[in-house]
Scaffold this motif. Structure first.
Motif, short mmCIF file in Angstrom:
data_model
loop_
_atom_site.label_atom_id
_atom_site.label_comp_id
_atom_site.label_asym_id
_atom_site.label_seq_id
_atom_site.Cartn_x
_atom_site.Cartn_y
_atom_site.Cartn_z
N ARG A 1 27.98 52.98 54.03
CA ARG A 1 28.97 52.32 53.20
C ARG A 1 28.65 50.84 53.16
O ARG A 1 28.57 50.18 54.20
N GLY A 2 28.44 50.32 51.97
CA GLY A 2 28.19 48.89 51.85
C GLY A 2 27.41 48.53 50.61
O GLY A 2 27.05 49.38 49.80
N PHE A 3 27.17 47.24 50.47
CA PHE A 3 26.45 46.73 49.32
C PHE A 3 24.95 46.88 49.54
O PHE A 3 24.45 46.68 50.65
N VAL A 4 24.26 47.24 48.47
CA VAL A 4 22.82 47.47 48.50
C VAL A 4 22.19 46.66 47.39
O VAL A 4 22.72 46.59 46.27
N PHE A 5 21.06 46.03 47.69
CA PHE A 5 20.33 45.22 46.71
C PHE A 5 19.11 46.00 46.25
O PHE A 5 18.28 46.41 47.07
N ASN A 6 18.99 46.20 44.94
CA ASN A 6 17.85 46.92 44.36
C ASN A 6 17.13 45.99 43.39
O ASN A 6 17.76 45.39 42.52
N LYS A 7 15.82 45.90 43.56
CA LYS A 7 15.02 45.09 42.65
C LYS A 7 13.77 45.88 42.30
O LYS A 7 13.06 46.34 43.21
N GLN B 1 38.52 44.56 43.84
CA GLN B 1 39.55 44.91 44.82
C GLN B 1 39.57 43.88 45.96
O GLN B 1 40.64 43.45 46.40
N LEU B 2 38.39 43.50 46.44
CA LEU B 2 38.32 42.50 47.51
C LEU B 2 38.86 41.14 47.06
O LEU B 2 39.55 40.46 47.82
N ASP C 1 28.82 49.48 38.34
CA ASP C 1 30.25 49.74 38.21
C ASP C 1 30.92 49.90 39.57
O ASP C 1 32.03 49.41 39.78
N ASN C 2 30.23 50.57 40.51
CA ASN C 2 30.79 50.73 41.86
C ASN C 2 30.97 49.38 42.54
O ASN C 2 32.01 49.11 43.15
N ALA C 3 29.94 48.53 42.47
CA ALA C 3 30.03 47.21 43.10
C ALA C 3 31.14 46.37 42.46
O ALA C 3 31.91 45.72 43.15
N THR C 4 31.23 46.42 41.13
CA THR C 4 32.25 45.66 40.42
C THR C 4 33.65 46.08 40.85
O THR C 4 34.51 45.23 41.12
N LEU D 1 17.66 41.62 39.80
CA LEU D 1 18.34 42.23 40.94
C LEU D 1 19.55 43.02 40.48
O LEU D 1 20.28 42.61 39.57
N GLU D 2 19.77 44.16 41.11
CA GLU D 2 20.97 44.96 40.88
C GLU D 2 21.70 45.08 42.21
O GLU D 2 21.11 45.46 43.22
N VAL D 3 22.98 44.73 42.20
CA VAL D 3 23.81 44.86 43.39
C VAL D 3 24.67 46.11 43.20
O VAL D 3 25.40 46.22 42.21
#
Length: 103
Positions: free
Chosen positions: A91-97, A21-22, A13-16, A80-82
């Motif tokens: 602060r930034g995007f993180v990739f979790n697998k 917004q971007l 939800d945070n990434a979305t 993968l979860e972004v």
């Protein structure tokens, strides 16, 4: 046209929220591209950016975000979860697998 099959990855939800917004800003390309690139001895690295759709891309709507993925990259992105983190100095995007899905 969006593919009818399920996307190989998820956006939190945070990434979305951040991506929507971007995308409302002044971006030249209307799609979020998620992919992989070879990384030598350290393995593969995930990449994320805005891009135009190309012929060999699959298009997905993930939580209202138009996501494009190269057909050849899909198998590397399964599970993968972004996420987007905004905590203190981080602060930034993180990739979790999950470890069980890492190749």
């Amino acid at each position: 046209m969006t593919n009818s099959f399920t996307a190989p990855l998820q956006l939190t939800d945070n990434a979305t929220a951040v991506l929507k917004q971007l995308l409302q800003g002044d971006v030249e390309a209307p799609f979020l591209r998620i992919g992989v690139k070879g990384g030598g001895c350290s393995g593969m690295a995930y990449m994320l950016g805005f891009d135009a759709r190309q012929e060999d891309d699959d298009l997905f709507d993930i939580g209202g975000v138009p996501v494009i993925i190269k057909k050849a990259h899909g198998m590397y992105l399964v599970g993968l979860e972004v996420d987007y983190q905004d905590q203190g100095d981080t602060r930034g995007f993180v990739f979790n697998k999950p470890t069980s899905l890492q190749g």
